[in-house]
Design a protein around this motif. Structure first.
Motif, mmCIF file in Angstrom:
data_model
loop_
_atom_site.group_PDB
_atom_site.id
_atom_site.type_symbol
_atom_site.label_atom_id
_atom_site.label_comp_id
_atom_site.label_asym_id
_atom_site.label_seq_id
_atom_site.Cartn_x
_atom_site.Cartn_y
_atom_site.Cartn_z
ATOM 1 N N GLY A 1 20.060 17.143 12.730
ATOM 2 C CA GLY A 1 20.506 16.244 13.681
ATOM 3 C C GLY A 1 21.095 16.267 14.887
ATOM 4 O O GLY A 1 21.122 17.999 15.211
ATOM 5 N N GLY A 2 22.003 16.063 15.774
ATOM 6 C CA GLY A 2 23.273 16.935 16.287
ATOM 7 C C GLY A 2 22.011 16.483 17.943
ATOM 8 O O GLY A 2 20.320 15.862 18.281
ATOM 9 N N GLY B 1 23.539 18.481 12.673
ATOM 10 C CA GLY B 1 24.044 17.004 12.472
ATOM 11 C C GLY B 1 25.303 16.554 12.070
ATOM 12 O O GLY B 1 26.703 17.391 12.226
#
Length: 207
Positions: free
Chosen positions: A167-168, A117
């Motif tokens: 995240g991502g 992320g």
């Protein structure tokens, strides 16, 4: 009659500084298990493994030549450790894992940290000076290197790789974990949601 001096008592030695540091550290996440050191990267100040080989079995002169291949095959698969953490706590868990590995004796230049992320603050700061200067620090290999998962293909292999699944999208994380596994010489530590990471690792293994 002369007195015979008493033999000095042998006292048990006190625990070393590593035990003291470990005892005073809060155990908020599982402690990473340092992986085996490869012969190519011995610990600084220590020689690598000696050249001594096990004695060949009688009548099997060909067998010693085959054993190094088996050892290299075993060494090619790193140990995997999952540290459960929420998305917003994955980077903190990765930093704690990093601290524990350094305390255990890992050299900073042996460790690569990837984020799926937001980038690590160090990476964001160093990239502000330009990509050339940033990637040059990876080539120097003197310190821990932090990189975004999108650039994992450009990251060079190191004995230890830590991945913060902070995240991502699913595709990025799914690509990052197998690539990180391929770049980890001894140990891969993944910090993130346990169910998500397990599913991603399973999907990556099936590709």
């Amino acid at each position: 009659m002369p007195l015979i001096p008493e033999e000095p008592q042998i006292h048990e030695s006190a625990q070393g500084p590593r035990a003291t540091a470990a005892a005073g550290r809060p155990a908020s996440t599982p402690r990473p298990v340092p992986g085996p050191r490869s012969a190519a990267s011995p610990r600084p100040g220590r020689p690598g493994p000696g050249p001594a080989a096990p004695a060949p079995h009688p009548g099997a002169g060909q067998s010693p030549a085959k054993r190094p291949e088996n050892r290299s095959d075993q060494r090619s698969t790193p140990q995997l450790q999952l540290i459960p953490a929420p998305v917003d706590g994955a980077l903190d868990a990765a930093e704690e894992a990093l601290d524990l590995l350094l305390e255990s004796g890992r050299a900073p230049g042996e460790i690569l940290v990837l984020t799926t992320g937001d980038p690590h603050p160090w990476a964001a700061h160093e990239l502000s000076f330009g990509e050339a200067a940033y990637w040059a620090q990876q080539d120097t290999g003197d310190d821990v290197f932090f990189a975004d998962a999108s650039a994992v293909e450009r990251a060079t292999a190191r004995p230890v790789v830590i991945v913060a699944v902070n995240g991502g999208d699913e595709d990025t994380a799914a690509r990052t974990l197998p690539s990180a596994m391929a770049r980890a010489g001894a140990l891969l530590v993944v910090c993130g949601d346990a169910e998500r990471v397990t599913a991603l690792l399973g999907a990556g293994a099936g590709v």
